[in-house]
Write a protein that holds these residues in place. Sequence first.
Motif, PDB file in Angstrom:
ATOM      1  N   ALA A   1       0.847  -1.192   0.000  1.00 37.87           N
ATOM      2  CA  ALA A   1       0.000   0.000   0.000  1.00 37.87           C
ATOM      3  C   ALA A   1       0.878   1.236   0.000  1.00 37.87           C
ATOM      4  N   PRO A   2       0.452   2.316  -0.550  1.00 37.02           N
ATOM      5  CA  PRO A   2      -0.831   2.546  -1.216  1.00 37.02           C
ATOM      6  C   PRO A   2      -0.803   2.235  -2.706  1.00 37.02           C
ATOM      7  N   ASP A   3       0.362   1.882  -3.247  1.00 35.32           N
ATOM      8  CA  ASP A   3       0.474   1.685  -4.696  1.00 35.32           C
ATOM      9  C   ASP A   3      -0.269   0.471  -5.209  1.00 35.32           C
ATOM     10  N   GLY A   4      -0.330  -0.597  -4.431  1.00 34.60           N
ATOM     11  CA  GLY A   4      -0.969  -1.816  -4.880  1.00 34.60           C
ATOM     12  C   GLY A   4      -0.106  -2.555  -5.885  1.00 34.60           C
ATOM     13  N   LEU A   5      -0.690  -3.574  -6.482  1.00 33.90           N
ATOM     14  CA  LEU A   5       0.005  -4.412  -7.455  1.00 33.90           C
ATOM     15  C   LEU A   5      -0.947  -4.794  -8.570  1.00 33.90           C
ATOM     16  N   VAL A   6      -0.397  -5.033  -9.742  1.00 39.18           N
ATOM     17  CA  VAL A   6      -1.224  -5.575 -10.819  1.00 39.18           C
ATOM     18  C   VAL A   6      -1.334  -7.078 -10.600  1.00 39.18           C
ATOM     19  N   ALA A   7      -2.353  -7.674 -11.198  1.00 37.82           N
ATOM     20  CA  ALA A   7      -2.651  -9.086 -10.968  1.00 37.82           C
ATOM     21  C   ALA A   7      -1.449  -9.980 -11.251  1.00 37.82           C
ATOM     22  N   GLY A   8      -0.714  -9.706 -12.321  1.00 37.45           N
ATOM     23  CA  GLY A   8       0.446 -10.524 -12.656  1.00 37.45           C
ATOM     24  C   GLY A   8       1.521 -10.490 -11.585  1.00 37.45           C
ATOM     25  N   GLU A   9       1.711  -9.322 -10.962  1.00 35.26           N
ATOM     26  CA  GLU A   9       2.695  -9.205  -9.881  1.00 35.26           C
ATOM     27  C   GLU A   9       2.252 -10.012  -8.657  1.00 35.26           C
ATOM     28  N   ILE A  10       0.966  -9.971  -8.361  1.00 30.35           N
ATOM     29  CA  ILE A  10       0.436 -10.734  -7.231  1.00 30.35           C
ATOM     30  C   ILE A  10       0.652 -12.220  -7.482  1.00 30.35           C
ATOM     31  N   ALA A  11       0.273 -12.669  -8.672  1.00 25.67           N
ATOM     32  CA  ALA A  11       0.414 -14.085  -9.028  1.00 25.67           C
ATOM     33  C   ALA A  11       1.869 -14.523  -8.937  1.00 25.67           C
ATOM     34  N   ALA A  12       2.771 -13.710  -9.454  1.00 19.24           N
ATOM     35  CA  ALA A  12       4.192 -14.069  -9.445  1.00 19.24           C
ATOM     36  C   ALA A  12       4.747 -14.138  -8.026  1.00 19.24           C
ATOM     37  N   GLN A  13       4.409 -13.157  -7.205  1.00 23.74           N
ATOM     38  CA  GLN A  13       4.950 -13.125  -5.844  1.00 23.74           C
ATOM     39  C   GLN A  13       4.412 -14.243  -4.970  1.00 23.74           C
ATOM     40  N   LEU A  14       3.181 -14.657  -5.236  1.00 17.10           N
ATOM     41  CA  LEU A  14       2.576 -15.721  -4.418  1.00 17.10           C
ATOM     42  C   LEU A  14       2.620 -17.085  -5.092  1.00 17.10           C
ATOM     43  N   GLY A  15       3.111 -17.132  -6.317  1.00 17.46           N
ATOM     44  CA  GLY A  15       3.195 -18.409  -7.028  1.00 17.46           C
ATOM     45  C   GLY A  15       1.837 -19.016  -7.332  1.00 17.46           C
ATOM     46  N   LEU A  16       0.902 -18.182  -7.761  1.00 21.07           N
ATOM     47  CA  LEU A  16      -0.463 -18.638  -8.037  1.00 21.07           C
ATOM     48  C   LEU A  16      -0.752 -18.615  -9.533  1.00 21.07           C
ATOM     49  N   PRO A  17      -1.527 -19.586 -10.018  1.00 22.90           N
ATOM     50  CA  PRO A  17      -1.955 -19.524 -11.413  1.00 22.90           C
ATOM     51  C   PRO A  17      -2.944 -18.367 -11.595  1.00 22.90           C
ATOM     52  N   PRO A  18      -2.840 -17.623 -12.698  1.00 17.41           N
ATOM     53  CA  PRO A  18      -3.706 -16.461 -12.916  1.00 17.41           C
ATOM     54  C   PRO A  18      -5.206 -16.757 -12.815  1.00 17.41           C
ATOM     55  N   THR A  19      -5.640 -17.899 -13.301  1.00 21.60           N
ATOM     56  CA  THR A  19      -7.080 -18.202 -13.239  1.00 21.60           C
ATOM     57  C   THR A  19      -7.540 -18.390 -11.801  1.00 21.60           C
ATOM     58  N   ASN A  20      -6.718 -19.015 -10.987  1.00 17.07           N
ATOM     59  CA  ASN A  20      -7.049 -19.195  -9.574  1.00 17.07           C
ATOM     60  C   ASN A  20      -7.079 -17.843  -8.873  1.00 17.07           C
ATOM     61  N   LEU A  21      -6.082 -17.012  -9.156  1.00 11.17           N
ATOM     62  CA  LEU A  21      -6.005 -15.697  -8.538  1.00 11.17           C
ATOM     63  C   LEU A  21      -7.205 -14.833  -8.913  1.00 11.17           C
ATOM     64  N   SER A  22      -7.604 -14.879 -10.164  1.00 10.99           N
ATOM     65  CA  SER A  22      -8.732 -14.075 -10.644  1.00 10.99           C
ATOM     66  C   SER A  22      -9.995 -14.347  -9.836  1.00 10.99           C
ATOM     67  N   PHE A  23     -10.251 -15.602  -9.537  1.00 13.04           N
ATOM     68  CA  PHE A  23     -11.408 -15.994  -8.742  1.00 13.04           C
ATOM     69  C   PHE A  23     -11.356 -15.335  -7.359  1.00 13.04           C
ATOM     70  N   HIS A  24     -10.201 -15.372  -6.714  1.00 10.13           N
ATOM     71  CA  HIS A  24     -10.057 -14.809  -5.375  1.00 10.13           C
ATOM     72  C   HIS A  24     -10.127 -13.281  -5.390  1.00 10.13           C
ATOM     73  N   LEU A  25      -9.521 -12.665  -6.383  1.00 13.57           N
ATOM     74  CA  LEU A  25      -9.560 -11.199  -6.478  1.00 13.57           C
ATOM     75  C   LEU A  25     -10.993 -10.701  -6.663  1.00 13.57           C
ATOM     76  N   LYS A  26     -11.764 -11.426  -7.450  1.00 14.10           N
ATOM     77  CA  LYS A  26     -13.163 -11.035  -7.675  1.00 14.10           C
ATOM     78  C   LYS A  26     -13.944 -11.075  -6.360  1.00 14.10           C
ATOM     79  N   ALA A  27     -13.766 -12.126  -5.582  1.00 14.19           N
ATOM     80  CA  ALA A  27     -14.477 -12.249  -4.304  1.00 14.19           C
ATOM     81  C   ALA A  27     -14.052 -11.152  -3.332  1.00 14.19           C
ATOM     82  N   MET A  28     -12.770 -10.838  -3.306  1.00 15.34           N
ATOM     83  CA  MET A  28     -12.282  -9.811  -2.391  1.00 15.34           C
ATOM     84  C   MET A  28     -12.734  -8.419  -2.818  1.00 15.34           C
ATOM     85  N   THR A  29     -12.834  -8.196  -4.119  1.00 15.98           N
ATOM     86  CA  THR A  29     -13.335  -6.915  -4.620  1.00 15.98           C
ATOM     87  C   THR A  29     -14.809  -6.769  -4.261  1.00 15.98           C
ATOM     88  N   TYR A  30     -15.565  -7.841  -4.410  1.00 14.76           N
ATOM     89  CA  TYR A  30     -16.991  -7.823  -4.085  1.00 14.76           C
ATOM     90  C   TYR A  30     -17.218  -7.465  -2.613  1.00 14.76           C
TER      91      TYR A  30
END
Length: 122
Positions: free
Chosen positions: A29-58
Motif C-alpha cells: 500500500a498505497p500503490d498496490g500491485l497488478v494481478a500478474g505481480e500478485i500471481a508471481a509473488q505468491l506463485g499462483l496460477p492467474p485463473t485461480n487468482l482471478s477468482f479470489h480477487l473477484k471475491a475480495m473486490t466484491y
Amino acid sequence: MDTQLATTIFESLASGVRLDVYRLLVKNAPDGLVAGEIAAQLGLPPTNLSFHLKAMTYSGLINVTSEGRYQRYRANLTLMRDLIAYLTAECCTGHPQQCFESDSTADCCDTKPIPSSTQADS
C-alpha cells in the motif's frame, strides 16, 4: 460498521490464498500491485487468482482500477481500519485505548497463565 459487513469481510478472508493476497496488498500500500505481480509473488496460477480477487473486490476488501490492459489492486485500508475499530470498540469496557497499552493489558483483560500439563509437581 455492522455485523453483516464484518461477517462478509471475514468470509472473504476465510481462505489462505485470500489472506496472503490481502497481506501482500497491505504490504504494498498505497500503490498496490497488478494481478500478474500478485500471481508471481505468491506463485499462483492467474485463473485461480482471478477468482479470489473477484471475491475480495466484491466484499470491498480491495479496490481495482484499470491501467490500460492491466488491473491494479489495492487494499482498502479504510475498511481494514473500520474492521479493527469494530472489533475493538467494546474492548476494556468501552475503553479500547487501554487494550493497546502494554502495561494495562493485564488490568483490562482477565488473563491467567495456562498451567503446563508437562510440568511435574514438586
